[in-house]
Design a protein around this motif. Structure first.
Motif, PDB file in Angstrom:
ATOM      1  N   ILE A 267      20.247 -30.568  -0.302  1.00 10.95           N
ATOM      2  CA  ILE A 267      21.058 -29.958  -1.515  1.00 10.95           C
ATOM      3  C   ILE A 267      21.789 -28.687  -0.828  1.00 10.95           C
ATOM      4  N   ALA A 268      23.059 -28.840  -0.910  1.00 14.06           N
ATOM      5  CA  ALA A 268      24.040 -27.842  -0.208  1.00 14.06           C
ATOM      6  C   ALA A 268      24.301 -26.878  -1.319  1.00 14.06           C
ATOM      7  N   PHE A 269      23.753 -25.733  -1.516  1.00 15.79           N
ATOM      8  CA  PHE A 269      24.183 -24.794  -2.529  1.00 15.79           C
ATOM      9  C   PHE A 269      25.492 -23.893  -2.093  1.00 15.79           C
ATOM     10  N   GLU A 270      26.520 -24.096  -2.868  1.00 16.61           N
ATOM     11  CA  GLU A 270      27.522 -23.306  -2.596  1.00 16.61           C
ATOM     12  C   GLU A 270      27.396 -21.842  -2.959  1.00 16.61           C
ATOM     13  N   ILE A 271      27.593 -20.874  -1.891  1.00 16.79           N
ATOM     14  CA  ILE A 271      27.246 -19.637  -1.844  1.00 16.79           C
ATOM     15  C   ILE A 271      28.543 -18.784  -2.716  1.00 16.79           C
ATOM     16  N   HIS A 272      28.282 -18.399  -3.684  1.00 20.01           N
ATOM     17  CA  HIS A 272      29.364 -18.175  -4.758  1.00 20.01           C
ATOM     18  C   HIS A 272      29.173 -17.288  -5.877  1.00 20.01           C
ATOM     19  N   PRO A 273      29.947 -16.318  -6.094  1.00 23.07           N
ATOM     20  CA  PRO A 273      29.847 -15.372  -7.342  1.00 23.07           C
ATOM     21  C   PRO A 273      29.695 -16.018  -8.484  1.00 23.07           C
ATOM     22  N   GLY A 274      28.572 -15.445  -9.416  1.00 20.92           N
ATOM     23  CA  GLY A 274      28.575 -16.038 -10.646  1.00 20.92           C
ATOM     24  C   GLY A 274      27.112 -17.070 -10.613  1.00 20.92           C
ATOM     25  N   GLU A 275      26.710 -17.063  -9.263  1.00 18.45           N
ATOM     26  CA  GLU A 275      25.554 -17.864  -8.982  1.00 18.45           C
ATOM     27  C   GLU A 275      24.478 -16.750  -8.495  1.00 18.45           C
ATOM     28  N   ASP A 276      23.433 -17.129  -8.833  1.00 19.11           N
ATOM     29  CA  ASP A 276      22.365 -16.111  -7.942  1.00 19.11           C
ATOM     30  C   ASP A 276      22.469 -16.023  -6.473  1.00 19.11           C
ATOM     31  N   LEU A 277      22.668 -17.264  -5.975  1.00 14.69           N
ATOM     32  CA  LEU A 277      22.801 -17.490  -4.553  1.00 14.69           C
ATOM     33  C   LEU A 277      24.264 -17.224  -4.269  1.00 14.69           C
ATOM     34  N   HIS A 278      24.511 -15.911  -4.028  1.00 19.13           N
ATOM     35  CA  HIS A 278      26.090 -15.627  -3.828  1.00 19.13           C
ATOM     36  C   HIS A 278      26.282 -14.646  -2.541  1.00 19.13           C
ATOM     37  N   ASP A 279      25.214 -14.763  -1.956  1.00 18.71           N
ATOM     38  CA  ASP A 279      25.680 -14.114  -0.402  1.00 18.71           C
ATOM     39  C   ASP A 279      24.106 -14.448   0.371  1.00 18.71           C
ATOM     40  N   GLY A 280      24.500 -14.043   1.573  1.00 20.04           N
ATOM     41  CA  GLY A 280      23.072 -14.319   2.628  1.00 20.04           C
ATOM     42  C   GLY A 280      21.745 -13.625   2.057  1.00 20.04           C
ATOM     43  N   VAL A 281      21.837 -12.363   1.581  1.00 22.71           N
ATOM     44  CA  VAL A 281      20.596 -12.069   1.309  1.00 22.71           C
ATOM     45  C   VAL A 281      19.883 -12.599   0.008  1.00 22.71           C
ATOM     46  N   THR A 282      20.661 -13.114  -1.095  1.00 26.43           N
ATOM     47  CA  THR A 282      20.110 -13.757  -2.174  1.00 26.43           C
ATOM     48  C   THR A 282      19.851 -15.091  -1.700  1.00 26.43           C
ATOM     49  N   PHE A 283      20.565 -15.702  -0.995  1.00 28.89           N
ATOM     50  CA  PHE A 283      20.157 -17.204  -0.340  1.00 28.89           C
ATOM     51  C   PHE A 283      18.828 -16.923   0.448  1.00 28.89           C
ATOM     52  N   GLU A 284      18.395 -15.980   1.150  1.00 25.60           N
ATOM     53  CA  GLU A 284      17.174 -15.795   1.667  1.00 25.60           C
ATOM     54  C   GLU A 284      15.986 -15.346   0.856  1.00 25.60           C
ATOM     55  N   MET A 285      16.448 -14.737  -0.223  1.00 23.98           N
ATOM     56  CA  MET A 285      15.288 -14.452  -1.333  1.00 23.98           C
ATOM     57  C   MET A 285      14.993 -15.891  -1.947  1.00 23.98           C
ATOM     58  N   PHE A 286      15.790 -16.825  -2.298  1.00 26.34           N
ATOM     59  CA  PHE A 286      15.598 -17.991  -2.840  1.00 26.34           C
ATOM     60  C   PHE A 286      15.024 -19.044  -1.880  1.00 26.34           C
ATOM     61  N   LEU A 287      15.082 -18.788  -0.672  1.00 30.67           N
ATOM     62  CA  LEU A 287      14.501 -19.735   0.368  1.00 30.67           C
ATOM     63  C   LEU A 287      13.072 -19.280   0.874  1.00 30.67           C
ATOM     64  N   ASP A 288      12.753 -17.906   0.561  1.00 36.44           N
ATOM     65  CA  ASP A 288      11.658 -17.562   0.928  1.00 36.44           C
ATOM     66  C   ASP A 288      10.615 -18.022  -0.334  1.00 36.44           C
ATOM     67  N   ARG A 289      11.300 -18.006  -1.570  1.00 35.05           N
ATOM     68  CA  ARG A 289      10.287 -18.420  -2.853  1.00 35.05           C
ATOM     69  C   ARG A 289      10.126 -19.843  -2.697  1.00 35.05           C
ATOM     70  N   VAL A 290      10.879 -20.678  -1.942  1.00 30.14           N
ATOM     71  CA  VAL A 290      10.941 -22.316  -1.989  1.00 30.14           C
ATOM     72  C   VAL A 290      10.087 -22.603  -0.743  1.00 30.14           C
ATOM     73  N   GLY A 291       9.682 -21.890  -0.161  1.00 31.35           N
ATOM     74  CA  GLY A 291       8.774 -22.022   1.233  1.00 31.35           C
ATOM     75  C   GLY A 291       9.582 -22.562   2.325  1.00 31.35           C
ATOM     76  N   ASP A 292      10.733 -21.858   2.266  1.00 32.42           N
ATOM     77  CA  ASP A 292      11.702 -22.476   3.529  1.00 32.42           C
ATOM     78  C   ASP A 292      11.985 -23.952   3.485  1.00 32.42           C
ATOM     79  N   HIS A 293      12.154 -24.540   2.330  1.00 33.58           N
ATOM     80  CA  HIS A 293      12.163 -25.579   2.422  1.00 33.58           C
ATOM     81  C   HIS A 293      13.401 -26.352   3.015  1.00 33.58           C
ATOM     82  N   PRO A 294      12.988 -27.502   3.772  1.00 40.86           N
ATOM     83  CA  PRO A 294      14.116 -27.956   4.781  1.00 40.86           C
ATOM     84  C   PRO A 294      15.449 -28.551   3.937  1.00 40.86           C
ATOM     85  N   ARG A 295      15.320 -28.959   2.708  1.00 37.74           N
ATOM     86  CA  ARG A 295      16.388 -29.337   1.932  1.00 37.74           C
ATOM     87  C   ARG A 295      17.189 -28.388   1.377  1.00 37.74           C
TER      88      ARG A 295
END
Length: 352
Positions: free
Chosen positions: A183-211
């Motif tokens: 799943i390739a999340f588009e890093i995009h304003p209006g999404e909670d994943l809108h920059d690298g920091v927020t992507f990392e916050m999400f990635l940490d919470r899904v256990g660095d999920h490989p997908r």
């Protein structure tokens, strides 16, 4: 290193009710005529694609892929941007985002979310059937109304939002693993994943999920003042998809990044057709070649000024001009010598 694949075109901005944009055969033939070799498909647009049938039937997937191939077109990926958006919606946006959902679930946020999750699942299965290694998606957003810290955010608010976002996406990421699809999340304003920091916050919470991976679109980074080249270096192992979309940011004494609520054509920051904005695509294509990016260069047309059909045709040539056919040898190989350990030790003054 490998040579990028392309050009491809994201069809979402071109699908319509008039020919050649209203059915699969016609729009793929039109894309080929524009110079494209691939298309990224909005999975929820029933004029082009039946997602439910694609999730159920390998024959259907083979049929639509075959019809595209007749025009020399490959299906590069499916997009579940709109369905992903509806996985997590803050109540402030309920009415506006209802338009993205099936009529039977509008006005019912719980039913809408359940529908969206089911649609993403279908898109993962259909991606596997089509042989697409990644699915493009938005993450949705629970925290976006609080992106600017005024009024002051209460302690734990953002953490709770990201905990919940991860809770909703983790089962889908597990299903992505079962289907062999990222799943390739588009890093995009209006999404909670809108920059690298927020992507990392999400990635940490899904256990660095490989997908859990990224769709890289430099236009969204330029418009928020983010270093889009450094971003490539930081997240090279998570970037699976690439949108070729340009933008420009021309702040004045009257407006800047936020745009003063103006329409797109009047904003300081606005999207442009490839080559008409400020994104350094030469540097981007070079970095992607070095990092051995395995995906497609997919034009996404979103321009405040230019006609879409002109943008599409120009975009195909723009990508062709920027794809680097990588070398299979070093430029100084002609001066090379065979490996000789004894000679190397003599050159280093390390006589045996």
């Amino acid at each position: 290193m490998r040579t990028l694949k392309g050009p491809a075109l994201f069809l979402a901005q071109f699908a319509g009710d008039a020919s050649p944009f209203n059915d699969w055969r016609s729009i793929t033939a039109w894309a080929a005529d524009c110079g494209y070799l691939g298309v990224q498909v909005p999975s929820g647009d029933t004029r082009l694609f039946d997602l439910t049938l694609a999730a159920e039937s390998q024959d259907y997937c083979d049929e639509i892929a075959g019809q595209a191939n007749e025009s020399g077109i490959t299906i590069t990926e499916l997009s579940a941007h709109l369905q992903g958006q509806l996985v997590a919606v803050h109540p402030a946006y309920d009415t506006l985002f209802d338009a993205f959902a099936a009529p039977q679930v509008r006005g019912n946020p719980a039913a809408r979310q359940e529908w969206a999750v089911a649609e993403v699942r279908k898109a993962l299965i259909a991606s596997r059937r089509l042989g697409c290694p990644a699915l493009a998606a938005f993450s949705g957003a629970l925290a976006w109304p609080y992106v600017y810290p005024w009024p002051q955010r209460p302690a734990g608010l953002i953490e709770e939002a990201f905990d919940e976002l991860a809770r909703r996406w983790r089962p889908l990421l597990d299903e992505a693993e079962e289907n062999g699809v990222d799943i390739a999340f588009e890093i995009h304003p209006g999404e909670d994943l809108h920059d690298g920091v927020t992507f990392e916050m999400f990635l940490d919470r899904v256990g660095d999920h490989p997908r859990a991976n990224m769709l890289y679109d430099p236009s969204h980074y330029l418009l928020q003042g983010l270093d889009y080249l450094d971003h490539l270096d930081i997240y090279r192992d998570r970037i699976r998809l690439f949108h070729v979309k340009d933008a420009e940011l021309n702040p004045t004494g009257r407006q800047g990044v936020y745009g003063g609520y103006q329409p797109w054509a009047d904003r300081a920051g606005r999207f442009r057709s490839p080559g008409d904005g400020q994104v350094d695509f030469g540097a981007i294509f070079a970095r992607l070649a070095v990092m051995d990016f395995a995906g497609w260069a997919v034009v996404e047309w979103e321009c405040a000024l230019k006609h879409p059909e002109d943008g599409a045709r120009e975009g195909a040539q723009f990508v062709r001009d920027h794809i680097i056919r990588v070398t299979d040898r070093a430029f100084d190989d002609f001066a090379g010598v065979d490996t000789d350990r004894a000679a190397n030790r003599r050159l280093l003054g390390l006589e045996d």
